[in-house]
Structures are given as structure tokens and as C-alpha cells.
Design an enzyme around this catalytic site. Structure first.
Site, PDB file in Angstrom:
ATOM      1  NE  ARG A 223      -2.297  -1.236   3.646  1.00 29.82           N
ATOM      2  CZ  ARG A 223      -2.194  -2.389   4.290  1.00 29.82           C
ATOM      3  NH1 ARG A 223      -2.650  -3.501   3.726  1.00 29.82           N
ATOM      4  NH2 ARG A 223      -1.634  -2.453   5.481  1.00 29.82           N
TER       5      ARG A 223
ATOM      6  CB  CYS B 154      -0.835  20.955 -12.331  1.00 25.17           C
ATOM      7  SG  CYS B 154      -0.544  22.700 -12.676  1.00 25.17           S
TER       8      CYS B 154
ATOM      9  NE  ARG C 222       0.059  23.077  -8.124  1.00 29.53           N
ATOM     10  CZ  ARG C 222      -0.269  24.140  -8.846  1.00 29.53           C
ATOM     11  NH1 ARG C 222      -1.413  24.763  -8.623  1.00 29.53           N
ATOM     12  NH2 ARG C 222       0.515  24.569  -9.823  1.00 29.53           N
ATOM     13  CB  SER C 223      -4.474  23.685  -9.803  1.00 32.13           C
ATOM     14  OG  SER C 223      -4.953  24.657 -10.704  1.00 32.13           O
TER      15      SER C 223
ATOM     16  CG  ASP D 287      -7.128  25.600 -18.361  1.00 30.89           C
ATOM     17  OD1 ASP D 287      -8.293  25.362 -18.708  1.00 30.89           O
ATOM     18  OD2 ASP D 287      -6.403  26.434 -18.932  1.00 30.89           O
TER      19      ASP D 287
ATOM     20  CG  ASN E 296      -3.379  16.579 -17.123  1.00 30.19           C
ATOM     21  OD1 ASN E 296      -3.794  17.591 -16.564  1.00 30.19           O
ATOM     22  ND2 ASN E 296      -2.172  16.536 -17.675  1.00 30.19           N
TER      23      ASN E 296
ATOM     24  CE1 TYR F 214      -7.122  30.961 -15.316  1.00 29.61           C
ATOM     25  CE2 TYR F 214      -6.882  28.831 -16.385  1.00 29.61           C
ATOM     26  CZ  TYR F 214      -6.437  29.780 -15.480  1.00 29.61           C
ATOM     27  OH  TYR F 214      -5.314  29.543 -14.736  1.00 29.61           O
TER      28      TYR F 214
END
Length: 282
Positions: free
Chosen positions: A137, A157, A183-184, A186, A194, A226
Site C-alpha cells: 500500500r 499540477c 492540485r489544480s 484548467d 491529463n 477560466y
């Protein structure tokens, strides 16, 4: 409609209809004209893709799967932080005069660490454990290294992958699953890019470890659209959709470091027209 289309459309509608606007708040990104780039966002978006059922590419518009693969190999295989070793220009805005993006992404993947079994970088540690301790794990990577953030031209990111192995009833091979933490994001420019590249990475790791590719769980802390992208997204999610493409790997490759973009086979990928001239906030 692909499952990825369905997930993408529902996510975008939820962000637009129920999201929080950062307009008027103190934000970092700016548009090319110098004005602040505000977003509408949702916190804690979680999307699940089952690679055993279909490849998670949207068909609303084309995702450049091979270019996305090139970037993931740049980070995970070449362990590079120099855009001169990348075949696309998506990192140009963050590179210095020598092409470096600083101690980010591929640089962190190439740093060797001391383990009981010897010195290994994070990629080789994952591969070692998947082959020798598949039910551990503790099989994960993390490139958000605080001590090096001041030397990164862009903070990571997509910063962490956690791998988890299961076995389906009646199957001889183990199943490789993974959680991608971001974390962030667009949503218009990067979401499916991604998803596709980490799906390919999961498939590559599964193949070289003699496993089946299972689920990719994508966790996004700040999923945002955005302000100048909102009309584009509204049009995009009303388009006609098509079945998911078939994506496979060259079965002859048994070593992760031998994969190239040519070993990713994309078939029957029918999509809507590409979206062009998307403004990018930096």
C-alpha cells in the site's frame, strides 16, 4: 458517447452551474493583455475511468493522444526538465533561455533516493514494487517537493500517483489501478489531455509488470474553467459525441524504458472539430 464524454460534460455543467467565481479575488494568472484571469471552479472533483472497459478519450473534440504520451514519457521515462527533449510547445512559456523548467516534473522523477533495496528514483521504485511487492500500500510517487519549489518555474499540477493492485475473480493476471492527484486543473486545455496520458502510463506499467490495466481515479482539488473559456466550453459540451476509440500498446514491449509514442496504437477515433485559438493564462 464515450464514458469520458459523459464524465466531461457533467463535470463542466456542474462547474458552470454551481461553481464558485474568483472574479475580484487576488489571483496569480494573467492573460496576455495583462488582465487577471479569473475562474469559476469546483473543489474536490473525483472522476473514475475503467480502462478495462474503454479508453477514456473524449470525442467532443480530438485529444492528441500521442502528443500527450510524448509528454508523459518526457516526465516519467526521460525524467527530463528540458523542453528541447519534448516534441510539443506546451511548456515553452515556463522554460528559461536554456529550455529548462527548473527542478520540476521530470527532474524530481530522476532524483535517486536511498531504500533498503538500494538507490532508486521514484519511477524505478514503483516498477520494483509492482513486480516484487504488488500488494504493498506504499506504491506511490510525489513530485511536490517543498524544498525545491523556489527552483521550479511552475509548481507541479499533477503531483502524485498512487498505485494499487487487485485481482478480478476468474482472472489469472493481477489488475493495476491508480489514483492521480492534481492540485489544480484548467479543465478546457488540460483535463482530457491529463486523463489520456496517465491512462497510457497505467497501461504501460501494467504491461511491463504482466498485469491488466484497471481503474484510473482522477482527483482534482481545484477544477476550474477560466472566464474567457466559458463560452468555448458551453459550445463544446453541446456537440455530437461518438464511441470511444480503441487504444492499445505494442505487445512486444516488456521494458518501460523501451516504449515510444509509436508503440501507442490509436484506432477508430472519430471526433468533433478541434477547438483552436484557446487563450492561455500564465
Amino acid at each position: 458517447m464515450s464514458l469520458a464524454d459523459d464524465i466531461f460534460i457533467k463535470m463542466c455543467r456542474d462547474i458552470i452551474d454551481n461553481g464558485y467565481s474568483t472574479e475580484g479575488e487576488k489571483v496569480r494568472p494573467k492573460w496576455e493583455d495583462g488582465s487577471f484571469a479569473y475562474t469559476i471552479k469546483q473543489f474536490g472533483v473525483v472522476n473514475r475511468y475503467d480502462l478495462s472497459k474503454e479508453f477514456p478519450a473524449i470525442t467532443l473534440r480530438k485529444t492528441a493522444i500521442k502528443s500527450a504520451t510524448d509528454e508523459i514519457l518526457w516526465i516519467w521515462q526521460k525524467k527530463s526538465n528540458n523542453i528541447q527533449e519534448l516534441h510539443s510547445h506546451i511548456w515553452d512559456s515556463w522554460a528559461d533561455e536554456n529550455g529548462s523548467i527548473g527542478k520540476a516534473y521530470g527532474y524530481q522523477m530522476g532524483v535517486k533516493h536511498q531504500y533498503k533495496e538500494g538507490m532508486m528514483d521514484q519511477v524505478d521504485r514503483v516498477l520494483f514494487d509492482l513486480k516484487n511487492n504488488p500488494y504493498s500500500r506504499r506504491i506511490m510517487t510525489n513530485i511536490y517537493v517543498h524544498q525545491d519549489l523556489h527552483e521550479m518555474n511552475l509548481y507541479p499540477c499533477a503531483y502524485s500517483m498512487t498505485f494499487n493492485v487487485t485481482q478480478k475473480v476468474g482472472h489469472d493476471k493481477l489488475t493495476l489501478n491508480a489514483v492521480l492527484n492534481q492540485r489544480s486543473q484548467d479543465i478546457l486545455t488540460a483535463n482530457n489531455w491529463n486523463v489520456c496520458q496517465y491512462a497510457v502510463l497505467l497501461m504501460m506499467f501494467a504491461q511491463v509488470c504482466d498485469m491488466e490495466a484497471g481503474e484510473l481515479l482522477h482527483v482534482i482539488a481545484d477544477a476550474h474553467i477560466y472566464d474567457r473559456h466559458i463560452p468555448i466550453v458551453k459550445e463544446l459540451i453541446t456537440r455530437e459525441t461518438y464511441p470511444a476509440p480503441k487504444v492499445s500498446l505494442n505487445p512486444e514491449i516488456k521494458d518501460f524504458y523501451e516504449f515510444t509514442t509509436n508503440d501507442v496504437i490509436v484506432e477508430d477515433y472519430v471526433t468533433g472539430p478541434q477547438v483552436t485559438n484557446i487563450p492561455v493564462a500564465v
